[in-house]
Write a protein that holds these residues in place. Structure first.
Motif, mmCIF file in Angstrom:
data_model
loop_
_atom_site.group_PDB
_atom_site.id
_atom_site.type_symbol
_atom_site.label_atom_id
_atom_site.label_comp_id
_atom_site.label_asym_id
_atom_site.label_seq_id
_atom_site.Cartn_x
_atom_site.Cartn_y
_atom_site.Cartn_z
ATOM 1 N N ASN A 1 0.846 -1.193 0.000
ATOM 2 C CA ASN A 1 0.000 0.000 0.000
ATOM 3 C C ASN A 1 0.883 1.246 0.000
ATOM 4 O O ASN A 1 1.490 1.590 1.007
ATOM 5 N N ARG A 2 0.954 1.918 -1.160
ATOM 6 C CA ARG A 2 1.670 3.203 -1.264
ATOM 7 C C ARG A 2 0.808 4.164 -2.062
ATOM 8 O O ARG A 2 1.085 4.439 -3.238
ATOM 9 N N PRO A 3 -0.250 4.692 -1.478
ATOM 10 C CA PRO A 3 -1.203 5.512 -2.234
ATOM 11 C C PRO A 3 -0.606 6.790 -2.798
ATOM 12 O O PRO A 3 -1.113 7.318 -3.791
ATOM 13 N N LEU A 4 0.463 7.319 -2.189
ATOM 14 C CA LEU A 4 1.062 8.557 -2.682
ATOM 15 C C LEU A 4 2.027 8.318 -3.836
ATOM 16 O O LEU A 4 2.425 9.260 -4.521
ATOM 17 N N GLU A 5 2.393 7.051 -4.066
ATOM 18 C CA GLU A 5 3.372 6.748 -5.105
ATOM 19 C C GLU A 5 2.807 5.867 -6.219
ATOM 20 O O GLU A 5 3.218 5.990 -7.372
ATOM 21 N N ASP A 6 1.891 4.956 -5.887
ATOM 22 C CA ASP A 6 1.373 3.999 -6.865
ATOM 23 C C ASP A 6 -0.143 4.118 -6.978
ATOM 24 O O ASP A 6 -0.832 4.469 -6.018
ATOM 25 N N ASP A 7 -0.642 3.796 -8.179
ATOM 26 C CA ASP A 7 -2.087 3.777 -8.390
ATOM 27 C C ASP A 7 -2.716 2.493 -7.850
ATOM 28 O O ASP A 7 -3.907 2.459 -7.534
ATOM 29 N N ASP A 8 -1.937 1.436 -7.799
ATOM 30 C CA ASP A 8 -2.414 0.171 -7.260
ATOM 31 C C ASP A 8 -1.245 -0.570 -6.620
ATOM 32 O O ASP A 8 -0.119 -0.063 -6.601
ATOM 33 N N ALA A 9 -1.519 -1.729 -6.080
ATOM 34 C CA ALA A 9 -0.488 -2.537 -5.426
ATOM 35 C C ALA A 9 -0.837 -4.004 -5.603
ATOM 36 O O ALA A 9 -1.975 -4.356 -5.950
ATOM 37 N N LYS A 10 0.137 -4.867 -5.369
ATOM 38 C CA LYS A 10 -0.061 -6.305 -5.574
ATOM 39 C C LYS A 10 0.466 -7.077 -4.368
ATOM 40 O O LYS A 10 1.438 -6.665 -3.726
ATOM 41 N N CYS A 11 -0.189 -8.201 -4.099
ATOM 42 C CA CYS A 11 0.258 -9.111 -3.049
ATOM 43 C C CYS A 11 0.165 -10.530 -3.584
ATOM 44 O O CYS A 11 -0.884 -10.943 -4.094
ATOM 45 N N VAL A 12 1.239 -11.269 -3.473
ATOM 46 C CA VAL A 12 1.288 -12.668 -3.895
ATOM 47 C C VAL A 12 1.297 -13.533 -2.646
ATOM 48 O O VAL A 12 2.199 -13.423 -1.812
ATOM 49 N N LEU A 13 0.293 -14.374 -2.524
ATOM 50 C CA LEU A 13 0.165 -15.239 -1.357
ATOM 51 C C LEU A 13 0.430 -16.677 -1.775
ATOM 52 O O LEU A 13 -0.318 -17.260 -2.559
ATOM 53 N N MET A 14 1.502 -17.251 -1.258
ATOM 54 C CA MET A 14 1.865 -18.637 -1.556
ATOM 55 C C MET A 14 1.392 -19.541 -0.424
ATOM 56 O O MET A 14 1.737 -19.309 0.739
ATOM 57 N N CYS A 15 0.588 -20.537 -0.774
ATOM 58 C CA CYS A 15 0.053 -21.434 0.248
ATOM 59 C C CYS A 15 -0.159 -22.817 -0.351
ATOM 60 O O CYS A 15 0.007 -23.022 -1.558
ATOM 61 N N GLN A 16 -0.526 -23.773 0.481
ATOM 62 C CA GLN A 16 -0.842 -25.109 0.010
ATOM 63 C C GLN A 16 -2.126 -25.082 -0.818
ATOM 64 O O GLN A 16 -2.998 -24.245 -0.607
ATOM 65 N N SER A 17 -2.235 -25.994 -1.750
ATOM 66 C CA SER A 17 -3.417 -26.020 -2.618
ATOM 67 C C SER A 17 -4.701 -26.235 -1.829
ATOM 68 O O SER A 17 -5.763 -25.748 -2.216
ATOM 69 N N SER A 18 -4.618 -26.943 -0.698
ATOM 70 C CA SER A 18 -5.809 -27.186 0.124
ATOM 71 C C SER A 18 -6.299 -25.906 0.792
ATOM 72 O O SER A 18 -7.462 -25.819 1.199
ATOM 73 N N LYS A 19 -5.422 -24.916 0.938
ATOM 74 C CA LYS A 19 -5.785 -23.655 1.583
ATOM 75 C C LYS A 19 -6.181 -22.572 0.574
ATOM 76 O O LYS A 19 -6.568 -21.475 0.965
ATOM 77 N N LYS A 20 -6.092 -22.870 -0.694
ATOM 78 C CA LYS A 20 -6.309 -21.857 -1.728
ATOM 79 C C LYS A 20 -7.722 -21.284 -1.672
ATOM 80 O O LYS A 20 -7.910 -20.063 -1.681
ATOM 81 N N ASP A 21 -8.734 -22.158 -1.623
ATOM 82 C CA ASP A 21 -10.119 -21.682 -1.610
ATOM 83 C C ASP A 21 -10.412 -20.854 -0.367
ATOM 84 O O ASP A 21 -11.150 -19.860 -0.424
ATOM 85 N N PHE A 22 -9.831 -21.275 0.758
ATOM 86 C CA PHE A 22 -10.060 -20.534 2.006
ATOM 87 C C PHE A 22 -9.545 -19.104 1.892
ATOM 88 O O PHE A 22 -10.248 -18.150 2.246
ATOM 89 N N PHE A 23 -8.320 -18.942 1.389
ATOM 90 C CA PHE A 23 -7.744 -17.604 1.320
ATOM 91 C C PHE A 23 -8.405 -16.767 0.223
ATOM 92 O O PHE A 23 -8.504 -15.540 0.366
ATOM 93 N N LYS A 24 -8.871 -17.385 -0.852
ATOM 94 C CA LYS A 24 -9.605 -16.645 -1.867
ATOM 95 C C LYS A 24 -10.911 -16.098 -1.286
ATOM 96 O O LYS A 24 -11.262 -14.935 -1.512
ATOM 97 N N LYS A 25 -11.589 -16.921 -0.519
ATOM 98 C CA LYS A 25 -12.829 -16.472 0.121
ATOM 99 C C LYS A 25 -12.529 -15.405 1.166
ATOM 100 O O LYS A 25 -13.256 -14.421 1.300
ATOM 101 N N PHE A 26 -11.441 -15.608 1.893
ATOM 102 C CA PHE A 26 -11.069 -14.673 2.948
ATOM 103 C C PHE A 26 -10.702 -13.300 2.384
ATOM 104 O O PHE A 26 -11.058 -12.257 2.945
ATOM 105 N N LEU A 27 -9.993 -13.260 1.253
ATOM 106 C CA LEU A 27 -9.539 -12.005 0.676
ATOM 107 C C LEU A 27 -10.633 -11.283 -0.104
ATOM 108 O O LEU A 27 -10.624 -10.053 -0.194
ATOM 109 N N ASN A 28 -11.583 -12.031 -0.669
ATOM 110 C CA ASN A 28 -12.598 -11.425 -1.523
ATOM 111 C C ASN A 28 -13.904 -11.124 -0.812
ATOM 112 O O ASN A 28 -14.726 -10.366 -1.332
#
Length: 257
Positions: free
Chosen positions: A89-116
Motif C-alpha cells: 500500500n503506497r497511495p502517494l506513489e502507486d495507483d495500485d499494489a499487488k500481493c502474492v500469497l503462496m500457500c498449500q493447494s488445500s488452503k487456496k479456496d479458504f484464502f480466496k474467500k477470505f480475501l474477496n
C-alpha cells in the motif's frame, strides 16, 4: 552498522529484518527502503506488526510456521495475514499494489474467500454477561428470569445466534433451541452472580446487593470491598471532616474579641 552480513547484502540492493537485528540497523534498513536505495526487504513473520515500510509488491512466502515447542507446523493467524497484505500500500506513489500469497493447494479456496469476502462480526456479549446483567438488575430493567431472557432477545447476540449457530455452540436454530440456549445462559449467569454475592435471588425475583451501610467485622451482613465504593466512602469522610473543621474555625472567629 553493526551487522556485517547485512552491510554486505545492502550493497547488492537486498535487506533483511529479523528480531535479533539491532534497533539502529533496523532504522537504517527502513530509511534505505523508503528512499528507494534498497528494492528488496526480507522480513520475518513476527515483525509484520512492528514494521514501518510499505511496498508496491508484497510476497507472502507461506502461511505456516514451525512451532518448536509443539514440534508442529501452525497456520498463520488471519490477523497476521491481513497485516502482511496491508503492507502492499503506497497511495502517494502507486495507483495500485499487488500481493502474492503462496500457500498449500488445500488452503487456496479458504484464502480466496477470505480475501474477496468480508469477515462476519460476531457478538461477545456472552463473555461479559455478568457485568451487563448486574448493571440491568441494579436499574431494575431485569427483575426476574423472564426479564433476563426478554432482554437478550433485543441484543445483537440474539441476531447472530440464528445466523452463525456453530460459532455459539448451538445444535439448531429452532425456537426451542434458542429458548433453551438463552435460558441456560441466564441461569449460569445468575448462579455466577449469586456466588459472587452481587445479587439476591428469592421468590423468583432478582435484586442487587447495594452497600447501604458499613459493616463491622462481627456483623453478619456482607462486607463490601469494591475499590470504587471504598474510595468514594473515604472521599466523603474527608469532605465531612473538612466541613467540620471549617465550621469550628468560623465559631472560633465569631467568639474572638
Amino acid at each position: 552498522m553493526t551487522d556485517k552480513t547485512l552491510k554486505e547484502t545492502l550493497s547488492q540492493g537486498v535487506a533483511y529484518i529479523h528480531e535479533g537485528l539491532a534497533a539502529s540497523d533496523h532504522r537504517i534498513v527502513e530509511q534505505l527502503f523508503d528512499s528507494g536505495a534498497v528494492q528488496i526487504a526480507v522480513v520475518t513473520r513476527d515483525l509484520c506488526w512492528g514494521l514501518n515500510i510499505f511496498a508496491y509488491l508484497v510476497i507472502i512466502m507461506d502461511t505456516q510456521f514451525c512451532n518448536g515447542k509443539s514440534h508442529s507446523y501452525d497456520v498463520y493467524p488471519v490477523t497476521d495475514v491481513m497485516q502482511m497484505v496491508g503492507r502492499a500500500n503506497r497511495p502517494l506513489e502507486d495507483d495500485d499494489a499487488k500481493c502474492v500469497l503462496m500457500c498449500q493447494s488445500s488452503k487456496k479456496d479458504f484464502f480466496k474467500k477470505f480475501l474477496n469476502e468480508s469477515l462476519p462480526v460476531e457478538s461477545h456479549l456472552d463473555h461479559r454477561m455478568r457485568d451487563h446483567f448486574n448493571a440491568e438488575i441494579v436499574t431494575k430493567t431485569i427483575e426476574n428470569k423472564q426479564d433476563a431472557v426478554d432482554y437478550l432477545t433485543w441484543t445483537f447476540l440474539y441476531r447472530r445466534l440464528t445466523q452463525n449457530p456453530n460459532y455459539y455452540n448451538l445444535q439448531g436454530v429452532t425456537h426451542r433451541h434458542l429458548s433453551d440456549h438463552l435460558s441456560d445462559l441466564v441461569e449460569s449467569t445468575r448462579s455466577d452472580l449469586e456466588q459472587l454475592l452481587e445479587i439476591i435471588f428469592e421468590d423468583n425475583v432478582l435484586a442487587a446487593q447495594l452497600p447501604n451501610k458499613l459493616t463491622g467485622p462481627n456483623e453478619t451482613a456482607h462486607k463490601y470491598i469494591d475499590l470504587h465504593i471504598k474510595t468514594n466512602l473515604q472521599l466523603q469522610a474527608h469532605l465531612f471532616s473538612i466541613q467540620q473543621i471549617r465550621c469550628m474555625c468560623r465559631l472560633d472567629a465569631d467568639e474572638a474579641p
